[in-house]
Design an enzyme around this catalytic site. Structure first.
Site, PDB file in Angstrom:
ATOM      1  N   ARG A 121       0.833  -1.201   0.000  1.00 53.18           N
ATOM      2  CA  ARG A 121       0.000   0.000   0.000  1.00 53.18           C
ATOM      3  C   ARG A 121       0.868   1.250   0.000  1.00 53.18           C
ATOM      4  O   ARG A 121       1.793   1.368   0.787  1.00 53.18           O
ATOM      5  CB  ARG A 121      -0.921  -0.015   1.236  1.00 53.18           C
ATOM      6  CG  ARG A 121      -1.881   1.154   1.307  1.00 53.18           C
ATOM      7  CD  ARG A 121      -2.882   0.982   2.439  1.00 53.18           C
ATOM      8  NE  ARG A 121      -2.311   1.206   3.760  1.00 53.18           N
ATOM      9  CZ  ARG A 121      -3.008   1.212   4.896  1.00 53.18           C
ATOM     10  NH1 ARG A 121      -4.310   0.965   4.862  1.00 53.18           N
ATOM     11  NH2 ARG A 121      -2.422   1.441   6.061  1.00 53.18           N
ATOM     12  N   GLY A 146      -0.658   5.009  -1.252  1.00 52.67           N
ATOM     13  CA  GLY A 146      -1.606   6.044  -0.833  1.00 52.67           C
ATOM     14  C   GLY A 146      -2.959   5.521  -0.414  1.00 52.67           C
ATOM     15  O   GLY A 146      -3.780   6.268   0.128  1.00 52.67           O
ATOM     16  N   CYS A 179      -5.831  14.349  -7.961  1.00 53.36           N
ATOM     17  CA  CYS A 179      -6.097  14.150  -6.532  1.00 53.36           C
ATOM     18  C   CYS A 179      -4.774  14.156  -5.777  1.00 53.36           C
ATOM     19  O   CYS A 179      -3.940  13.263  -5.975  1.00 53.36           O
ATOM     20  CB  CYS A 179      -6.839  12.834  -6.298  1.00 53.36           C
ATOM     21  SG  CYS A 179      -7.133  12.476  -4.553  1.00 53.36           S
ATOM     22  N   GLY A 184      -1.138   8.102  -3.899  1.00 51.33           N
ATOM     23  CA  GLY A 184       0.244   7.690  -3.715  1.00 51.33           C
ATOM     24  C   GLY A 184       0.965   7.483  -5.036  1.00 51.33           C
ATOM     25  O   GLY A 184       0.393   6.975  -6.005  1.00 51.33           O
ATOM     26  N   GLY A 215       1.314   3.476  -6.537  1.00 53.07           N
ATOM     27  CA  GLY A 215       0.213   2.903  -7.294  1.00 53.07           C
ATOM     28  C   GLY A 215      -0.087   3.673  -8.562  1.00 53.07           C
ATOM     29  O   GLY A 215      -0.344   3.083  -9.621  1.00 53.07           O
ATOM     30  N   TYR A 257      -2.307   9.265 -15.223  1.00 55.57           N
ATOM     31  CA  TYR A 257      -2.693  10.303 -16.171  1.00 55.57           C
ATOM     32  C   TYR A 257      -3.301  11.459 -15.383  1.00 55.57           C
ATOM     33  O   TYR A 257      -3.711  11.320 -14.237  1.00 55.57           O
ATOM     34  CB  TYR A 257      -3.715   9.776 -17.188  1.00 55.57           C
ATOM     35  CG  TYR A 257      -5.140   9.884 -16.709  1.00 55.57           C
ATOM     36  CD1 TYR A 257      -5.952  10.946 -17.111  1.00 55.57           C
ATOM     37  CD2 TYR A 257      -5.663   8.973 -15.799  1.00 55.57           C
ATOM     38  CE1 TYR A 257      -7.247  11.073 -16.638  1.00 55.57           C
ATOM     39  CE2 TYR A 257      -6.961   9.088 -15.327  1.00 55.57           C
ATOM     40  CZ  TYR A 257      -7.746  10.141 -15.748  1.00 55.57           C
ATOM     41  OH  TYR A 257      -9.021  10.268 -15.268  1.00 55.57           O
ATOM     42  N   LEU A 295      -6.463   0.104 -15.307  1.00 50.59           N
ATOM     43  CA  LEU A 295      -5.962  -0.571 -14.109  1.00 50.59           C
ATOM     44  C   LEU A 295      -6.109   0.270 -12.853  1.00 50.59           C
ATOM     45  O   LEU A 295      -6.457  -0.249 -11.787  1.00 50.59           O
ATOM     46  CB  LEU A 295      -4.490  -0.958 -14.304  1.00 50.59           C
ATOM     47  CG  LEU A 295      -3.849  -1.678 -13.109  1.00 50.59           C
ATOM     48  CD1 LEU A 295      -4.457  -3.054 -12.911  1.00 50.59           C
ATOM     49  CD2 LEU A 295      -2.338  -1.776 -13.285  1.00 50.59           C
ATOM     50  N   TYR A 297      -8.321   2.277 -12.030  1.00 52.53           N
ATOM     51  CA  TYR A 297      -9.703   2.315 -11.551  1.00 52.53           C
ATOM     52  C   TYR A 297     -10.108   0.883 -11.204  1.00 52.53           C
ATOM     53  O   TYR A 297     -10.990   0.294 -11.821  1.00 52.53           O
ATOM     54  CB  TYR A 297     -10.644   2.882 -12.617  1.00 52.53           C
ATOM     55  CG  TYR A 297     -10.452   4.333 -12.954  1.00 52.53           C
ATOM     56  CD1 TYR A 297      -9.589   5.148 -12.223  1.00 52.53           C
ATOM     57  CD2 TYR A 297     -11.143   4.913 -14.011  1.00 52.53           C
ATOM     58  CE1 TYR A 297      -9.424   6.482 -12.534  1.00 52.53           C
ATOM     59  CE2 TYR A 297     -10.985   6.254 -14.330  1.00 52.53           C
ATOM     60  CZ  TYR A 297     -10.126   7.040 -13.599  1.00 52.53           C
ATOM     61  OH  TYR A 297      -9.963   8.372 -13.909  1.00 52.53           O
TER      62      TYR A 297
END
Length: 570
Positions: A116, A118, A182, A186, A189, A196, A479, A481
């Site tokens: 993990r 973000g 956003c 992180g 990922g 994008y 990927l 999403y």
């Protein structure tokens, strides 16, 4: 040149004995020991390898800080309930050697290792599992080192996009990086899945600007681009880094941005031309000046007590307001853009604006250093790609369906421009030639099993409705999403077949190459999750190659296949 090595007598004997086992047993890990003994075994190994006591970086379920550490980076409240499966151990490494030790010490314990950064994995695959698991939480690895003279930066996997943008802004007002909008996402990922943002049409994907990377492989080795080789570097540049190892960070190339950029927002409703608005956008958004990115938001709303649909363009133009107004007066008169709709600002301020900070020019830039820990809503996301414009009647029927369903919204993200100039196999991301991407998006606050089921069913219903308008053979997905509805992998005897279902949707023509690389670097499938890249089954009688060596591949079924693959674990 890499070569294969013949089987030793011991390997052959072990292989023959393994074939005598029932097929069902091959997909089952030995039962884990009690959580206390597992914690003690792991902690001893971890401390021995790091040469110090590491209780502050290894959290058992009985640790008073366990819950807060777990919850800090859960970004979907659906997976933050009392019934959500919890890890046996959380490891929070503070150095590259800690990550290496975590991998080595996890392998003998038969636990799934979830990675993990973000925590924005939409379906929680980086921090939940229905099998016993550990979490390797990379949030402490957050260094961002910007070198303006070289137009580059090293960014650690646990850094956030907001931190990356802030560190660039500290050094320059005319440099940027093409990534997401956003700020709490992180780096690990985001980049390993392609990455994008609103400069995709000008510059392409985030991974189109990778120079180097570091990864911890299944043997605990820390490898840079040269040491890992070009195949593995290609795979972690959009193929999901967690399938091959633990990505520690990336070296990126910065891009030039103008001193002044322009943002604007324009909305329409059904009774003010929203159908024509959305229909025409399809012919302009993906084909206009690459300096312009116009995202289309489509949402069912109630206005003046009447159910309707609101269509909103949210845009970034890498230039001045007069230029974009003039451009769209010609290309998109349905938008009705005026200079009064536009706001000029710096590129960094535009990143703040896209994060819904309306007074971006007055906002303290340091807000991008706030990680907003333990904050989340309930939500579901899905994705699609559109290769041919949706007919006007299709837009009308879509609006009617959205009003009928009532909650779920859509986001259209235009492609074209620079992203389409790269070959579909330049990186694992295969969707470059599409017109635009669709994100299905629904959030809610209060939750019960019945409420959640209703929202999830609504997402599935709209996804099903869109079948005739989106890409086919395969129906594509993005990927980053994450969407478990399109397939999951139990990593048993049918691992390859299960992985192929979602793998071809995410990676298209690049899936086969990713599978070969995965099988080469992690033949025992240690690094896995419910949608990771599977390993290839190997034909009975074929040589068992050492990790990292060249292979002859054959897709066959049966116990022999599973035995040959599992053999590498021992």
């Amino acid at each position: 040149m890499l070569t294969t090595q013949p089987l030793s007598f011991v390997s052959v004997l072990f292989f023959v004995l393994f074939l005598s086992q029932p097929l069902s047993s091959l997909s089952q890990s030995p039962p884990p020991s009690s959580s206390d003994s597992v914690y003690n075994s792991f902690l001893k190994c971890f401390s021995d390898r790091t040469k110090s006591s590491q209780t502050q970086n290894v959290f058992s379920q009985s640790n008073p800080s366990f819950s807060s550490v777990l919850r800090a980076y859960i970004r979907n409240a659906r997976f933050n309930t009392s019934s959500t499966p919890k890890p046996t151990i959380i490891v929070t490494p503070r150095s590259e050697s800690h990550v290496s030790a975590a991998v080595i010490c996890s392998k003998p314990l038969n636990y799934v290792l979830k990675i993990r950064s973000g925590g924005h994995d939409y379906d929680g695959l980086s921090y939940i599992s229905d099998k016993p698991f550990f979490i390797l939480d990379l949030s402490n690895l957050r260094d961002v080192s910007v070198d303006i003279a070289e137009n580059s930066a090293w960014i650690s996997a646990g850094a956030t996009l907001g931190e990356v943008y802030y560190r660039i802004w500290e050094k320059s007002r005319i440099h940027g990086f093409p990534a997401g909008v956003c700020p709490t996402v992180g780096v690990g990922g985001h980049l390993s899945g392609g990455g994008y943002g609103n400069m995709i049409r000008k510059f392409g994907l985030s991974v189109d600007y990778l120079i180097d990377a570091k990864i911890v492989d299944v043997n605990g080795r820390i490898l840079d681009r040269k040491a890992m080789g070009e195949d593995l570097f290609w795979a972690i540049s959009g193929g999901g880094g967690g399938s091959y190892g633990v990505v520690l960070g990336y070296k990126i190339k910065l891009v030039p941005v103008p001193e002044t950029v322009t943002v604007f927002r324009v909305e329409k409703y059904i009774n003010s031309g929203a159908v024509d608005f959305v229909y025409k956008w399809q012919f302009v958004g993906p084909k206009t000046d690459p300096n312009l990115f116009m995202r289309m938001l489509i949402q069912p709303v109630t206005r003046n007590k009447v159910k309707t649909v609101r269509a909103t363009v949210v845009a970034l133009f890498l230039g001045k307001a007069d230029d974009v107004v003039s451009l769209l007066r010609k290309e998109f008169p349905e938008l009705g853009l005026t200079k009064e709709n536009c706001t000029e600002m710096t590129w960094f301020q535009s990143a703040l604006w896209w994060d819904n900070r309306v007074n971006a020019t007055q906002t303290d830039p340091k807000v991008f250093l706030d990680r907003n820990l333990d904050t989340s809503s309930f939500g579901k996301r899905k994705s699609d790609y559109v290769a041919t414009e949706i007919p006007r009647k299709g837009i009308e029927s879509l609006f009617k369906k959205m009003i009928e369903l009532g909650k779920i919204g859509l986001v259209f993200n235009p492609y074209g421009g620079k992203v389409a100039e790269f070959a579909v196999n330049a990186t694992p991301f295969p969707h470059r030639n599409k017109l635009f991407k669709i994100q299905y998006s629904v959030n809610w606050k209060d939750n019960t099993a019945e409420i959640e089921k209703g929202y999830l069913n609504e997402a599935k219903a709209l996804y099903s409705f869109m079948t005739g308008f989106v890409s086919k053979n395969p129906r594509s997905a993005y990927l980053n999403y994450r969407d478990v509805d399109i397939g999951v992998n139990d990593h048993g005897a049918n691992s390859y077949k299960e992985g192929e279902v979602y793998g071809r949707k995410y990676f298209g023509v690049n899936f086969d190459r990713l599978v070969k690389i995965k099988t080469a670097v992690d033949p025992g499938n240690f690094f896995r999750n419910e949608q990771s890249i599977p390993t290839l089954p190997i034909a009975k009688g074929a040589e068992v190659p050492e990790p990292g060596t060249a292979r002859r591949w054959s897709r066959v079924g049966g116990a022999a296949v599973a035995a040959m693959v599992v053999l590498h674990v021992f």
